[in-house]
Enzyme design. Structure first.
Site, PDB file in Angstrom:
ATOM      1  CB  CYS A 139      48.182  50.555  35.582  1.00 19.36           C
ATOM      2  SG  CYS A 139      48.369  48.823  36.071  1.00 19.36           S
ATOM      3  CE  LYS A 149      42.710  45.330  34.521  1.00 19.46           C
ATOM      4  NZ  LYS A 149      43.840  46.278  34.468  1.00 19.46           N
ATOM      5  NE  ARG A 173      47.302  41.690  29.583  1.00 16.02           N
ATOM      6  CZ  ARG A 173      46.956  40.669  30.343  1.00 16.02           C
ATOM      7  NH1 ARG A 173      47.431  39.471  30.080  1.00 16.02           N
ATOM      8  NH2 ARG A 173      46.137  40.842  31.363  1.00 16.02           N
ATOM      9  NE  ARG A 228      48.090  42.482  33.414  1.00 11.71           N
ATOM     10  CZ  ARG A 228      49.337  42.810  33.116  1.00 11.71           C
ATOM     11  NH1 ARG A 228      50.309  42.575  33.970  1.00 11.71           N
ATOM     12  NH2 ARG A 228      49.619  43.370  31.943  1.00 11.71           N
ATOM     13  CE  LYS A 279      40.361  46.281  31.511  1.00 13.17           C
ATOM     14  NZ  LYS A 279      41.645  46.841  31.756  1.00 13.17           N
ATOM     15  CB  SER A 335      41.644  45.206  23.497  1.00 19.05           C
ATOM     16  OG  SER A 335      42.069  44.248  24.449  1.00 19.05           O
TER      17      SER A 335
HETATM   18  C1  PBG Z   1      46.394  48.057  32.692  1.00 20.01           C
HETATM   19  C2  PBG Z   1      45.191  47.887  31.851  1.00 20.01           C
HETATM   20  C3  PBG Z   1      44.837  46.796  31.022  1.00 20.01           C
HETATM   21  C4  PBG Z   1      43.668  47.187  30.348  1.00 20.01           C
HETATM   22  C5  PBG Z   1      43.347  48.455  30.805  1.00 20.01           C
HETATM   23  N1  PBG Z   1      44.282  48.856  31.748  1.00 20.01           N
HETATM   24  C6  PBG Z   1      45.526  45.532  30.720  1.00 20.01           C
HETATM   25  C7  PBG Z   1      45.646  44.460  31.688  1.00 20.01           C
HETATM   26  O1  PBG Z   1      45.193  44.512  32.826  1.00 20.01           O
HETATM   27  O2  PBG Z   1      46.305  43.507  31.289  1.00 20.01           O
HETATM   28  C8  PBG Z   1      42.942  46.364  29.315  1.00 20.01           C
HETATM   29  C9  PBG Z   1      42.117  47.129  28.339  1.00 20.01           C
HETATM   30  C10 PBG Z   1      41.673  46.359  27.143  1.00 20.01           C
HETATM   31  O3  PBG Z   1      41.878  45.148  26.986  1.00 20.01           O
HETATM   32  O4  PBG Z   1      41.071  47.010  26.301  1.00 20.01           O
HETATM   33  N2  PBG Z   1      46.463  47.289  33.825  1.00 20.01           N
END
Ligand code: PBG
Length: 322
Positions: free
Chosen positions: A120, A195, A205, A217, A248, A274
């Site tokens: 990413c 996602k 973040r 996003r 996710k 997270s």
């Molecule tokens: C990158 C990404 C994110 C997460 C995994 N890959 C953050 C997002 O999309 O803002 C989140 C993982 C988590 O919250 O544990 N795009």
């Protein structure tokens, strides 16, 4: 008085009996541990919103990876924080970047550990978005080339699996083609196929220093109320060559995990993100819930819903408790 012939309580009477008929068993085999790599040496900085998780430099990541492997956890997923960020996220495809160095170091010292990389741009762009930005818009097609470059640089460094998490349309096909062209035909793609634009990513973040500088996003990540759209996303990614399908976050989307597993039958990964981790940690610290029991219950429910693999910040703790 009427007594039913079947009394479910008979089989719940003691732990040995319960143990014998338990339908779902969480195993260390299911776990993937996320790790955050930063530049520098001897860095091990705890992430305040995610107790027990750290930003670490390559030397420390390798030591930690060894512990992870010794606990029986089969795989890690790496996230990188570069020295400098720019508009095109060039740190993402820098062959000497923290993730690329970490892959090489782990594959050298802990060769058996499966190294997955998050593909990413958001950790690498100055604006914090997962794609190329023009006039406040996140552009799809120009981003694809950069993602393919990033995946290739991970593969060249020795990554075992690449996991695109950007949610651009067509990225799986673009990455598959780029990998195959260079002979990486055996590297699977774990697609973050479903996602959602979720509130549960905020602790991450801080860990990945990837909060968008403007907007959010929602123009590329999915709208949480949708499930038919999730199935369309999955079938697109399968057509494009995805080997593992990710859903996710996990907890608010157990129905999606269930449907994806049932309808497509491919290996399913679920990301216990997270925010899901931090909620349990916080309530546990306040003494409001039993943290260990909640951890096992939550992860078991994700597996019961149909996940084969679970990405979780609890991985090391679970491995110690199983
Ligand atoms: C990158 C990404 C994110 C997460 C995994 N890959 C953050 C997002 O999309 O803002 C989140 C993982 C988590 O919250 O544990 N795009």
């Amino acid at each position: 008085m009427f007594y039913p012939r079947y009394r479910p309580r008979r089989m719940r009477e003691n732990e040995n009996l319960r143990r014998m008929i338990r339908e779902t068993r969480l195993s260390v085999d299911n776990l993937i541990y996320p790790m955050f790599v930063v530049p520098g040496k001897r860095v091990r900085k705890e992430i305040s919103t995610m107790p027990g998780n750290f930003q670490q430099s390559v030397d420390r990541i390798v030591e930690d990876a060894k512990d992870v492997y010794d606990l029986g956890i089969p795989a890690v997923i790496l996230f990188g924080i570069p020295e400098h960020k720019d508009t095109l996220g060039s740190g993402a495809y820098d062959n000497k970047g923290p993730v690329q160095e970490a892959i090489r170091a782990i594959k050298k010292k802990v060769p058996g550990l499966i190294v997955i990389t998050d593909v990413c741009l958001c950790e690498y762009t100055s604006h914090g978005h997962c794609g190329v930005v023009k006039k406040g818009k996140i552009l799809n097609d120009p981003t694809l080339k950069l993602l393919a470059k990033e995946a290739l640089s991970h593969a060249r460094a020795g990554a075992d699996i690449v996991a695109p998490s950007d949610m651009m349309d067509g990225r799986v096909a673009t990455i598959r083609e780029a990998l195959d062209k260079e002979g990486f035909t055996d590297i699977p793609i774990m697609s973050y196929a479903v996602k959602y634009a979720s509130s549960f990513y905020s602790p991450f973040r801080e860990a990945a220093e990837s909060t968008p500088k403007f907007g959010d996003r929602r123009s590329y990540q999915m709208d949480p109320p949708n499930s038919l759209e999730a199935l369309r996303e999955v079938s697109l990614d399968i057509d494009e060559g995805a080997d593992i399908i990710m859903v996710k976050p996990a907890l608010s989307y157990l129905d999606i995990i269930y449907r994806v597993k049932k309808e497509f039958g491919l290996p399913v990964a679920a990301y216990n993100v997270s925010g899901e981790f931090s909620m349990i940690k916080a309530a546990g610290r306040l003494g409001w819930i039993d943290e260990k029991r909640a951890m096992i219950e939550v992860l078991t429910s994700i597996k019961r819903a149909g996940a084969d693999m679970i990405l979780t910040y609890f991985a090391k703790e679970v491995a110690k408790n199983l």
